[in-house]
Write an enzyme that holds these catalytic residues in place. Structure first.
Site: not given
Ligand code: NDP
Length: 279
Positions: A65, A102
């Protein structure tokens, strides 16, 4: 027949080809919509190939993205605020137009089927990645009250709060301090922890009796968070299937000038997923 696709890496799991095929059938618009696997290093080349073959529009998912934002010749105001693009539309001789649907997808899902009034809700956002950034801006635009943002890597939450720049309304807190944060009327999980089946350490006292707990993930990936929300006696607990369909409908409208009916597509896909949302 015009040509569309979703780009991501990995992409095999994506429901977007299915959703756009259902929208096409419903509106009588003939379209082809593929899933194209593209590692970040190959995205620019694959996008150029797609355009050369007559591609009119793409959706972009993880982890592309921000690359899509950089490859867009023009971006919408919302995409600029979020710093990420999930929808690109080809403009004749003018490169790609970048948008981010989104945020609109999330708000449509919250205020449509469940008809929730978001105004003044004290809200907690878990996560500070791309989806969390879109969610934060869209929820604030929709008029929520105080917003607390918590992220595993605290600096990213602080940076998002700084970018938003409304210090009286939006704050970052440490995950370890969640027990002292009080109750919230809206708790949004925008982490990807469910995808990797990692559980979140969340106290029950975050949830007020009227709270909506919402996981952007859907299907089995939302299971852990929704189970926590139910155990905390949340008023409502929903997964992100509706957001996925609503953001797709926003993209469809940008490309084809008409917004499809989302309820029949939601009902069909909801029946096929392993997990149901609860009211
Ligand atoms: P990113 O990779 O950009 O961000 C992931 C986030 O999750 C970060 O804040 C990360 O923290 C956190 N994270 C990951 N693992 C853990 C954990 N074990 N404990 C706590 N925090 C954690 O992903 P996106 O923002 O693009 O997507 C996030 C979610 O949203 C995904 O599951 C995706 O499928 C979903 N999504 C759904 C959409 C929909 O239309 N329903 C649209 C877009 C996304 P840190 O910064 O510390 O790594």
């Amino acid at each position: 027949m015009s040509n569309y696709a979703v780009f991501g890496h990995p992409i095999a799991h994506s429901l977007s080809p299915r959703i756009h095929a259902l929208f096409g059938e419903q509106t009588g618009i003939a379209l082809r919509y593929d899933a194209i696997d593209s590692p970040p290093a190959e995205f620019r080349t694959r996008l150029a190939e797609f355009a050369a073959a007559g591609g009119r529009g793409i959706n972009v998912t993880m982890p592309l993205k921000q690359d899509a934002f950089r490859l867009s010749a023009h971006v919408s105001d919302f995409a600029r605020r979020v710093g990420a693009v999930n929808t690109m539309s080809r403009r004749e001789d003018a490169g790609w137009n970048g948008d981010n649907t989104d945020g609109a997808g999330l708000i449509r899902d919250l205020t449509g089927r469940p008809a929730l009034d978001l105004r003044s809700r004290r809200s907690l956002l878990l996560g500070a990645g791309g989806a969390a950034r879109a969610a934060a801006h869209a929820l604030l635009d929709a008029g929520i009250g105080e917003l607390v943002i918590v992220n595993r890597t605290a600096e990213r939450a602080e940076s998002l709060v700084d970018d938003i720049g409304i210090p009286g309304l939006v704050h970052a807190r440490y995950w370890a301090d969640l027990r002292e944060c009080g109750g919230f009327d809206l708790v949004v999980n925008a982490t990807s922890s469910g995808v990797t089946r990692e559980s979140l350490d969340l106290p029950f006292n975050l949830v007020t009796s009227r709270a909506l707990c919402y996981d952007l993930s859907y299907g089995a990936a939302a299971f852990g968070f929704l189970a926590w929300a139910r155990a905390a006696h949340a008023g409502k607990a929903l997964d992100g299937l509706g957001m996925l369909i609503e953001q797709a409908a926003e993209s469809f409208q940008l490309w084809h000038g008409t917004r499809p009916e989302t309820d029949p597509v939601y009902e069909q896909l909801r029946g096929e997923l392993p997990l149901r949302a609860t009211d």
